[in-house]
Design an enzyme around this catalytic site. Structure first.
Site, PDB file in Angstrom:
ATOM      1  N   HIS A  10       0.821  -1.217   0.000  1.00  0.00           N
ATOM      2  CA  HIS A  10       0.000   0.000   0.000  1.00  0.00           C
ATOM      3  C   HIS A  10       0.857   1.270   0.000  1.00  0.00           C
ATOM      4  CE1 HIS A  10       0.946  -1.312   4.028  1.00  0.00           C
ATOM      5  NE2 HIS A  10       0.859  -0.055   4.432  1.00  0.00           N
ATOM      6  N   CYS A  66       7.549  -0.291  -2.255  1.00  0.00           N
ATOM      7  CA  CYS A  66       6.866  -0.141  -0.964  1.00  0.00           C
ATOM      8  C   CYS A  66       7.085   1.310  -0.532  1.00  0.00           C
ATOM      9  CB  CYS A  66       7.347  -1.158   0.076  1.00  0.00           C
ATOM     10  SG  CYS A  66       9.025  -0.946   0.699  1.00  0.00           S
ATOM     11  N   GLY A  67       6.790   1.636   0.717  1.00  0.00           N
ATOM     12  CA  GLY A  67       6.896   3.032   1.128  1.00  0.00           C
ATOM     13  C   GLY A  67       8.308   3.574   0.977  1.00  0.00           C
ATOM     14  N   GLY A  69      10.941   1.412  -0.072  1.00  0.00           N
ATOM     15  CA  GLY A  69      11.690   0.522  -0.972  1.00  0.00           C
ATOM     16  C   GLY A  69      12.601  -0.433  -0.211  1.00  0.00           C
ATOM     17  N   ILE A  70      12.736  -0.199   1.075  1.00  0.00           N
ATOM     18  CA  ILE A  70      13.708  -0.981   1.857  1.00  0.00           C
ATOM     19  C   ILE A  70      13.177  -2.374   2.188  1.00  0.00           C
ATOM     20  CG2 ILE A  70      14.990  -1.101   4.020  1.00  0.00           C
ATOM     21  CD1 ILE A  70      15.069   2.024   3.948  1.00  0.00           C
ATOM     22  N   GLY A  71      12.008  -2.425   2.812  1.00  0.00           N
ATOM     23  CA  GLY A  71      11.474  -3.730   3.225  1.00  0.00           C
ATOM     24  C   GLY A  71      11.284  -4.668   2.052  1.00  0.00           C
ATOM     25  N   HIS A  99      26.843  -3.539 -13.763  1.00  0.00           N
ATOM     26  CA  HIS A  99      27.805  -4.180 -12.861  1.00  0.00           C
ATOM     27  C   HIS A  99      27.213  -5.341 -12.068  1.00  0.00           C
ATOM     28  CE1 HIS A  99      30.668  -0.444 -12.564  1.00  0.00           C
ATOM     29  NE2 HIS A  99      30.305  -0.737 -13.808  1.00  0.00           N
ATOM     30  N   ARG A 133      34.633  -8.872 -15.799  1.00  0.00           N
ATOM     31  CA  ARG A 133      35.029  -9.016 -14.392  1.00  0.00           C
ATOM     32  C   ARG A 133      33.813  -9.016 -13.469  1.00  0.00           C
ATOM     33  NH1 ARG A 133      35.330  -3.706 -15.686  1.00  0.00           N
ATOM     34  NH2 ARG A 133      34.852  -2.129 -14.104  1.00  0.00           N
TER      35      ARG A 133
END
Ligand code: RB5
Length: 146
Positions: A10, A66-67, A69-71, A99, A133
């Site tokens: 949400h 998400c709010g 983006g972290i979770g 990369h 690489r």
């Protein structure tokens, strides 16, 4: 035609629907895994559904919101086949492909504005992995020493 999956909670609902429209406007097929309403939901459920679609080959790449983006990026990254990058700018959107061969991009609906998010999405979808690489390093991401 490649399929791009999208999912969010949400906290990312408005940005998710903007990004979904852009994915289709760019000519990709969209796999929308929700959520599509304002009710409070748990972001891991949506991250796991999207991760399953990408790792199982139903979608080529994915977008999670998400709010912050972290979770949702933490949840998506709990699968060895998923390389989810939480992106805030064009540099991150480009280098996560060149990369890191990121196959999922994460945004914070409460932290990243629509114009920046759209630019990052276009870059993410249009940029190839450089290999070389970077391939050795990316290989190690799927095989951490336990
Ligand atoms: C939901 O309020 C919020 O916690 C969620 O969207 C996200 O920001 C978590 O990381």
């Amino acid at each position: 035609m490649s399929i791009i999956a999208i999912a969010g909670d949400h906290g990312g609902i408005d940005l998710k629907s903007l990004l979904a429209k852009e994915i289709e406007a760019l000519g990709y097929d969209l796999l929308d895994l929700g959520t599509n309403g304002p009710e409070s939901v748990d972001y891991p459920d949506f991250a796991y559904a999207l991760a399953e679609a990408v790792r199982g080959g139903k979608a080529e790449r994915g977008v999670v919101v998400c709010g912050s983006g972290i979770g949702i990026s933490i949840a998506a990254n709990r699968f060895p086949e998923i390389r989810c990058a939480l992106v805030h700018d064009a540099y991150g959107a480009r280098t996560c492909r060149e990369h890191n061969d990121a196959n999922v991009i994460a945004f914070g609906g409460r932290t990243t504005g629509p114009d920046v998010a759209l630019e990052c999405l276009r870059i993410f979808l249009g940029t190839e992995f450089e290999g070389g690489r970077h391939a050795r390093r990316v290989g190690k991401l799927s095989a951490p020493p336990l």
